[in-house]
Structures are given as structure tokens and as C-alpha cells.
Motif scaffolding. Structure first.
Motif, mmCIF file in Angstrom:
data_model
loop_
_atom_site.group_PDB
_atom_site.id
_atom_site.type_symbol
_atom_site.label_atom_id
_atom_site.label_comp_id
_atom_site.label_asym_id
_atom_site.label_seq_id
_atom_site.Cartn_x
_atom_site.Cartn_y
_atom_site.Cartn_z
ATOM 1 N N VAL A 70 -77.679 -20.160 36.302
ATOM 2 C CA VAL A 70 -78.556 -19.164 35.671
ATOM 3 C C VAL A 70 -79.471 -18.594 36.750
ATOM 4 O O VAL A 70 -80.216 -19.323 37.411
ATOM 5 C CB VAL A 70 -79.383 -19.787 34.525
ATOM 6 N N HIS A 71 -79.378 -17.283 36.957
ATOM 7 C CA HIS A 71 -80.112 -16.615 38.042
ATOM 8 C C HIS A 71 -80.602 -15.274 37.520
ATOM 9 O O HIS A 71 -79.807 -14.380 37.249
ATOM 10 C CB HIS A 71 -79.177 -16.439 39.240
ATOM 11 N N HIS A 72 -81.897 -15.150 37.360
ATOM 12 C CA HIS A 72 -82.487 -13.877 36.950
ATOM 13 C C HIS A 72 -82.837 -13.098 38.215
ATOM 14 O O HIS A 72 -83.411 -13.661 39.150
ATOM 15 C CB HIS A 72 -83.751 -14.102 36.123
ATOM 16 N N TYR A 73 -82.503 -11.814 38.242
ATOM 17 C CA TYR A 73 -82.798 -11.021 39.432
ATOM 18 C C TYR A 73 -83.002 -9.558 39.068
ATOM 19 O O TYR A 73 -82.530 -9.082 38.035
ATOM 20 C CB TYR A 73 -81.669 -11.134 40.467
ATOM 21 N N ALA A 74 -83.715 -8.860 39.933
ATOM 22 C CA ALA A 74 -83.878 -7.414 39.849
ATOM 23 C C ALA A 74 -83.855 -6.881 41.276
ATOM 24 O O ALA A 74 -84.683 -7.271 42.103
ATOM 25 C CB ALA A 74 -85.190 -7.051 39.165
ATOM 26 N N ASP A 75 -82.890 -6.033 41.583
ATOM 27 C CA ASP A 75 -82.743 -5.483 42.934
ATOM 28 C C ASP A 75 -83.767 -4.389 43.196
ATOM 29 O O ASP A 75 -84.206 -3.701 42.278
ATOM 30 C CB ASP A 75 -81.343 -4.895 43.121
ATOM 31 N N PHE A 76 -84.157 -4.244 44.469
ATOM 32 C CA PHE A 76 -84.965 -3.094 44.868
ATOM 33 C C PHE A 76 -84.371 -2.480 46.121
ATOM 34 O O PHE A 76 -83.728 -3.159 46.920
ATOM 35 C CB PHE A 76 -86.453 -3.455 45.074
ATOM 36 N N ASP A 77 -84.560 -1.159 46.256
ATOM 37 C CA ASP A 77 -83.979 -0.408 47.374
ATOM 38 C C ASP A 77 -84.746 -0.662 48.660
ATOM 39 O O ASP A 77 -85.922 -1.025 48.644
ATOM 40 C CB ASP A 77 -83.997 1.094 47.082
ATOM 41 N N GLY A 78 -84.062 -0.424 49.763
ATOM 42 C CA GLY A 78 -84.694 -0.504 51.072
ATOM 43 C C GLY A 78 -84.647 0.846 51.755
ATOM 44 O O GLY A 78 -84.712 1.882 51.105
ATOM 45 N N GLN A 79 -84.503 0.818 53.064
ATOM 46 C CA GLN A 79 -84.425 2.033 53.862
ATOM 47 C C GLN A 79 -82.986 2.210 54.358
ATOM 48 O O GLN A 79 -82.340 1.233 54.722
ATOM 49 C CB GLN A 79 -85.377 1.958 55.053
ATOM 50 N N THR A 80 -82.542 3.440 54.378
ATOM 51 C CA THR A 80 -81.192 3.747 54.851
ATOM 52 C C THR A 80 -81.291 4.532 56.145
ATOM 53 O O THR A 80 -81.940 5.573 56.203
ATOM 54 C CB THR A 80 -80.418 4.571 53.797
ATOM 55 N N LEU A 81 -80.668 4.005 57.188
ATOM 56 C CA LEU A 81 -80.603 4.694 58.476
ATOM 57 C C LEU A 81 -79.182 5.210 58.657
ATOM 58 O O LEU A 81 -78.221 4.445 58.571
ATOM 59 C CB LEU A 81 -80.949 3.737 59.624
ATOM 60 N N ARG A 82 -79.054 6.499 58.875
ATOM 61 C CA ARG A 82 -77.733 7.097 59.026
ATOM 62 C C ARG A 82 -77.490 7.457 60.489
ATOM 63 O O ARG A 82 -78.410 7.787 61.217
ATOM 64 C CB ARG A 82 -77.618 8.352 58.160
ATOM 65 N N GLY A 83 -76.224 7.401 60.882
ATOM 66 C CA GLY A 83 -75.855 7.805 62.236
ATOM 67 C C GLY A 83 -76.312 6.833 63.299
ATOM 68 O O GLY A 83 -76.583 7.226 64.424
ATOM 69 N N VAL A 84 -76.420 5.542 62.939
ATOM 70 C CA VAL A 84 -76.869 4.558 63.923
ATOM 71 C C VAL A 84 -75.658 3.849 64.524
ATOM 72 O O VAL A 84 -74.625 3.695 63.891
ATOM 73 C CB VAL A 84 -77.824 3.513 63.286
ATOM 74 N N ARG A 85 -75.818 3.448 65.774
ATOM 75 C CA ARG A 85 -74.773 2.674 66.456
ATOM 76 C C ARG A 85 -75.232 1.230 66.520
ATOM 77 O O ARG A 85 -76.344 0.945 66.942
ATOM 78 C CB ARG A 85 -74.536 3.198 67.868
ATOM 79 N N ARG A 86 -74.376 0.335 66.096
ATOM 80 C CA ARG A 86 -74.697 -1.093 66.124
ATOM 81 C C ARG A 86 -73.908 -1.771 67.220
ATOM 82 O O ARG A 86 -72.716 -1.512 67.403
ATOM 83 C CB ARG A 86 -74.368 -1.734 64.776
ATOM 84 N N THR A 87 -74.542 -2.665 67.951
ATOM 85 C CA THR A 87 -73.870 -3.409 69.001
ATOM 86 C C THR A 87 -72.734 -4.219 68.392
ATOM 87 O O THR A 87 -72.903 -4.894 67.383
ATOM 88 C CB THR A 87 -74.861 -4.369 69.691
ATOM 89 N N GLY A 88 -71.561 -4.123 69.003
ATOM 90 C CA GLY A 88 -70.410 -4.873 68.532
ATOM 91 C C GLY A 88 -69.723 -4.252 67.338
ATOM 92 O O GLY A 88 -68.794 -4.827 66.789
ATOM 93 N N GLN A 89 -70.166 -3.087 66.923
ATOM 94 C CA GLN A 89 -69.556 -2.431 65.770
ATOM 95 C C GLN A 89 -68.158 -1.943 66.141
ATOM 96 O O GLN A 89 -67.950 -1.377 67.213
ATOM 97 C CB GLN A 89 -70.420 -1.245 65.341
ATOM 98 N N ASP A 90 -67.204 -2.175 65.261
ATOM 99 C CA ASP A 90 -65.823 -1.770 65.526
ATOM 100 C C ASP A 90 -65.744 -0.264 65.734
ATOM 101 O O ASP A 90 -66.259 0.510 64.929
ATOM 102 C CB ASP A 90 -64.914 -2.171 64.355
ATOM 103 N N GLY A 91 -65.089 0.144 66.798
ATOM 104 C CA GLY A 91 -64.886 1.555 67.069
ATOM 105 C C GLY A 91 -66.069 2.259 67.690
ATOM 106 O O GLY A 91 -65.941 3.342 68.224
ATOM 107 N N GLY A 92 -67.239 1.669 67.613
ATOM 108 C CA GLY A 92 -68.418 2.267 68.200
ATOM 109 C C GLY A 92 -68.869 3.544 67.532
ATOM 110 O O GLY A 92 -69.686 4.276 68.064
ATOM 111 N N GLU A 93 -68.322 3.858 66.345
ATOM 112 C CA GLU A 93 -68.705 5.079 65.648
ATOM 113 C C GLU A 93 -70.056 4.882 64.950
ATOM 114 O O GLU A 93 -70.337 3.806 64.427
ATOM 115 C CB GLU A 93 -67.657 5.451 64.599
ATOM 116 N N PRO A 94 -70.881 5.917 64.929
ATOM 117 C CA PRO A 94 -72.149 5.812 64.202
ATOM 118 C C PRO A 94 -71.890 5.534 62.723
ATOM 119 O O PRO A 94 -70.932 6.035 62.143
ATOM 120 C CB PRO A 94 -72.800 7.187 64.396
ATOM 121 N N GLY A 95 -72.739 4.728 62.140
ATOM 122 C CA GLY A 95 -72.579 4.365 60.738
ATOM 123 C C GLY A 95 -73.905 4.382 60.005
ATOM 124 O O GLY A 95 -74.907 4.880 60.497
#
Length: 198
Positions: A75-100
Motif C-alpha cells: 500500500v503506497h499513497h503518492y502524488a506526483d509533482f512536475d520538475g524542470q525540463t531541459l531540452r537540447g542538452v548533451r549528457r556525458t556517455g549518452q548514446d549517439g551524443g545527440e542532444p536530448g
């Protein structure tokens, strides 16, 4: 507790007609207390409080009695909340190196009433700092402390890192303008290396 009364006001009390025959404001209906309920195949029932913010109702029927303990732990009661979205970012080790797209600082309010540890048995907060890092079981003081740290980091980015980056870019551009004015890339021989001349 004594009932509250209002004297001398122009408004009738809730649910009562006014002295002048005016219609009273309607009584607001009290919210119905929600409950979850798990019923076993042997007709044993366990129920508990279902918070108004809970996204799901864990109620079940026909649960084998031998599975009841496991269902209660789930039994788990929860309510999600939004965060921040960063678009066009490159992450180290990300497959293909494409911005995500990267989601930061989203999370949920959680309560696990039958948890083995006492902390999650009352509402806490879970924050997803990055896709690989979760902060869990944060109490009210922890949430405020995290908010203060994030504000301090935002101020550091705005008032320290941003000006430093502008200065670094100006310095970089000036240094490269000088090199281009001198005919491009400056290559100097290492000490003792005279290009093969004796």
C-alpha cells in the motif's frame, strides 16, 4: 467545543434563514472521508485512510489470505509533482551524443503506511535530482533545506558563474583575435629545436 455564533452581522448563519427572511448561504458539504479496503477470499477485510491527494486507490478484493501481509506492505499513497525540463542538452556517455531532454527535480509526496521503517509511514517527499539520483524520505525541514540550497545554487549560477563565463568568453575571443591578427596559429619551436639547421 461550543458552536460559533455571529451577532449583529447582516449575513445569516450558514444553513439558517435570516431575520429578514433572506436565504442563508448553503452549507458546504463536508468531504467524504475516503478509505481503501482489501478483502480476502476468506472475507477478512483490512481498511485504512485514503488521503485526498493520493493518485490511486489500493483497494482489492478476493486476495488470498496468505498474500494479505504482502499486499499491505505494497500500500503506497503518492502524488506526483512536475520538475524542470531541459531540452537540447548533451549528457556525458549518452548514446549517439545527440542532444536530448532531461527532467530534473520532479518527484512525489509519498506515504507507505505499512513500511518496515517508521519514516515512510507518514507523508514524505521524494525528489528526482537527476535521472540517476533520487533523494527520498524528505521531511518538511529537509524539503525547505533543499529549496534553500537550490536557491543558493541558482543565485551562484546567475551571479557568479554567468559573469565568469562572459569574462572567459571575452578573454578567449580577445586572445584569438590577437592570434588571427598575427597571421593565424602561432607555432614556436621547442627550446634546442632549430628546425634541423646546424
Amino acid at each position: 467545543m461550543e458552536p460559533t455564533t455571529v451577532e449583529g452581522g447582516p449575513f445569516p448563519l450558514l444553513g439558517q434563514p435570516g431575520k429578514d427572511g433572506s436565504e442563508a448561504l448553503p452549507l458546504a458539504e463536508a468531504p467524504q472521508a475516503r478509505k481503501w479496503r482489501i478483502t480476502t477470499t476468506s472475507r477478512h477485510t483490512v481498511s485504512g485512510y485514503l488521503p485526498p491527494w493520493a493518485a490511486e486507490d489500493p483497494s482489492e478484493v478476493d486476495v488470498p489470505i496468505e498474500h494479505l501481509a504482502a499486499r499491505l506492505v505494497d500500500v503506497h499513497h503518492y502524488a506526483d509533482f512536475d520538475g524542470q525540463t531541459l531540452r537540447g542538452v548533451r549528457r556525458t556517455g549518452q548514446d549517439g551524443g545527440e542532444p536530448g531532454t532531461l527532467h530534473l527535480l520532479c518527484g512525489s509526496i509519498d506515504c507507505v503506511p505499512y513500511a518496515a521503517d517508521p519514516e515512510p509511514r507518514v507523508p514524505t517527499v521524494t525528489v528526482n535530482v537527476t535521472p540517476e539520483c533520487w533523494l527520498s524520505e524528505l521531511g518538511p525541514a529537509d524539503v525547505l533545506a533543499l529549496a534553500e540550497q537550490l536557491r543558493a545554487q541558482a543565485d551562484r549560477l546567475a551571479y557568479e558563474v554567468h559573469p565568469a563565463l562572459l569574462g572567459a568568453r571575452a578573454d578567449w575571443a580577445a586572445a584569438h583575435d590577437e592570434e588571427e591578427g598575427a597571421g593565424g596559429l602561432a607555432v614556436r619551436p621547442a627550446a634546442g629545436d632549430f628546425g634541423g639547421c646546424a
